[in-house]
Design an enzyme around this catalytic site. Structure first.
Site, mmCIF file in Angstrom:
data_model
loop_
_atom_site.group_PDB
_atom_site.id
_atom_site.type_symbol
_atom_site.label_atom_id
_atom_site.label_comp_id
_atom_site.label_asym_id
_atom_site.label_seq_id
_atom_site.Cartn_x
_atom_site.Cartn_y
_atom_site.Cartn_z
ATOM 1 N N GLN A 83 0.830 -1.221 0.000
ATOM 2 C CA GLN A 83 0.000 0.000 0.000
ATOM 3 C C GLN A 83 0.860 1.264 0.000
ATOM 4 O O GLN A 83 0.520 2.265 0.636
ATOM 5 C CB GLN A 83 -0.934 -0.004 1.207
ATOM 6 N N SER A 84 1.977 1.219 -0.708
ATOM 7 C CA SER A 84 2.892 2.366 -0.720
ATOM 8 C C SER A 84 2.282 3.586 -1.427
ATOM 9 O O SER A 84 1.846 3.504 -2.584
ATOM 10 C CB SER A 84 4.173 1.946 -1.444
#
Ligand SMILES: Cc1ncc(COP(=O)(O)O)c(C=O)c1O
Length: 341
Positions: A83-84
């Site tokens: 989930q960068s």
């Protein structure tokens, strides 16, 4: 364009439309009432940027994309967690600049559910046209990215590899510039910020802001960071090294040591990306009282730290506090299970 001549020799690609606003959170102050202890709370809206949903990583990408362009690269490989936000914004910056983009996404958080693996930032990465390599737990993202870059180089592509969070000394220059921007806005508003509160993940934003304050002759210990990734001792050591690397890159002689940086470990909870009760309550409080979105991994935990510091008196009554809102709201969709009552 960078606001200080100190940065003019570094290649820069414009991705942000000008200074982000500083706004007073007076509704939150009145909801807190006496608990606010006459402290004024301000937000630096680094979540308000036009490209890719915005967020702090665009400041780093202005200099990283500048470097990639100066090196004649046609492809960017970026490393991050699943989930960068950095990966999402790298994909958007590549779409905007006409570069091919590949994202190497590591399993940094024990969340196997579909909303985490497929929704939020991952959904947007795909919409921005990036090719995704979602690794299995324990896989080495750095090694994978290096191998992938060599494969592409062998076919004639010119590849730029951006490390975790974009927090190289060059990437950190984006927050040196932000420190200058904050100093200008503070002067315009006539408000001296006693504390600048931020999350510290890979430490790049903290390093850039601290270096920016040092070169302006200001005290970097006005920045109060809440670590959300590494234990506090490691975080202090790596952030000190990063600040000094940024100062060196700018050919400055000043150096900082651990006493110059204030980092708290009180909001880390179970670790990176693992929700805490305080984070959930804080995201709700700021949502309900201001209509603003904090993210669950960075801003939610750091703002919880700010509220705790007001409560226990670490922030003196009557102070002016600036919270840097760093974006990351797509991450909310990957945490619907924790946030929804
Ligand atoms: C929304 C958001 N806020 C804060 C941070 C922390 O920035 P840094 O990694 O430079 O410490 C990140 C990093 O990924 C982020 O995505």
């Amino acid at each position: 364009m960078p606001k200080t001549a100190l940065l003019s020799r570094f290649p820069h690609t414009r991705l942000i439309e000008g200074p982000t606003p500083v706004q007073r959170l007076d509704r939150l102050e009145s909801v807190l009432g006496a608990r606010a202890k006459d402290i004024t709370i301000w937000a630096k809206r680094d979540d308000l940027m036009g490209l890719g949903g915005g967020g702090n990583k665009l400041r780093k990408l202005e200099f990283l994309m500048g470097q990639a362009a100066a090196e004649g690269c046609d492809t960017l490989v970026a490393i991050g967690g699943v989930q960068s936000n950095f990966a999402r914004l790298a994909a958007a910056a590549c779409a905007r600049s006409g570069l091919a983009c590949e994202l190497v996404l590591a399993q940094m958080v024990p969340r196997d559910m579909a909303i985490y693996q497929e929704n939020g930032n991952v959904l947007l990465d795909r919409l921005f046209g990036a090719r995704l390599h979602i690794l299995a737990k324990g896989d080495d993202a750095g090694g994978f990215a290096t191998r992938r870059a060599s494969e592409m180089a062998a076919t004639g592509r010119k590849v730029f590899v951006a490390t975790l969070g974009g927090s190289t000394p060059v990437g950190c220059l984006g927050y040196v510039d932000c420190a200058v921007e904050i100093a200008m806005q503070s002067a315009e508003l006539g408000v001296e910020f006693d504390q600048i509160v931020i999350p510290n993940g890979s430490g790049g934003m903290h390093a850039g802001l601290a270096a920016g304050m040092v070169v302006a002759g200001r005290d970097p210990s006005r920045i109060v960071a809440h670590t959300v990734l590494s234990p506090v001792d490691t975080c202090i050591a790596t952030t000190v090294d990063k600040v000094n690397a940024v100062l060196q890159l700018m050919s400055r002689e000043e150096q900082v040591g651990p006493p110059d940086l204030r980092i708290s470990g009180g909001q880390l909870g179970g670790g990176y990306g693992i929700p805490t009760q305080e984070m959930v309550e804080t995201v709700r409080l700021v949502g309900r009282s201001e209509g603003l979105l904090l993210d669950p991994v960075y801003g939610g935990k750091a703002f919880a730290g700010l509220l705790r510091d007001i409560e226990i008196g670490t922030i003196a009554p009557g102070s002016n506090v600036l919270f840097v809102m760093t974006g990351g709201s797509p991450g909310l969709y990957a945490y619907a299970d924790a946030l929804d009552n």
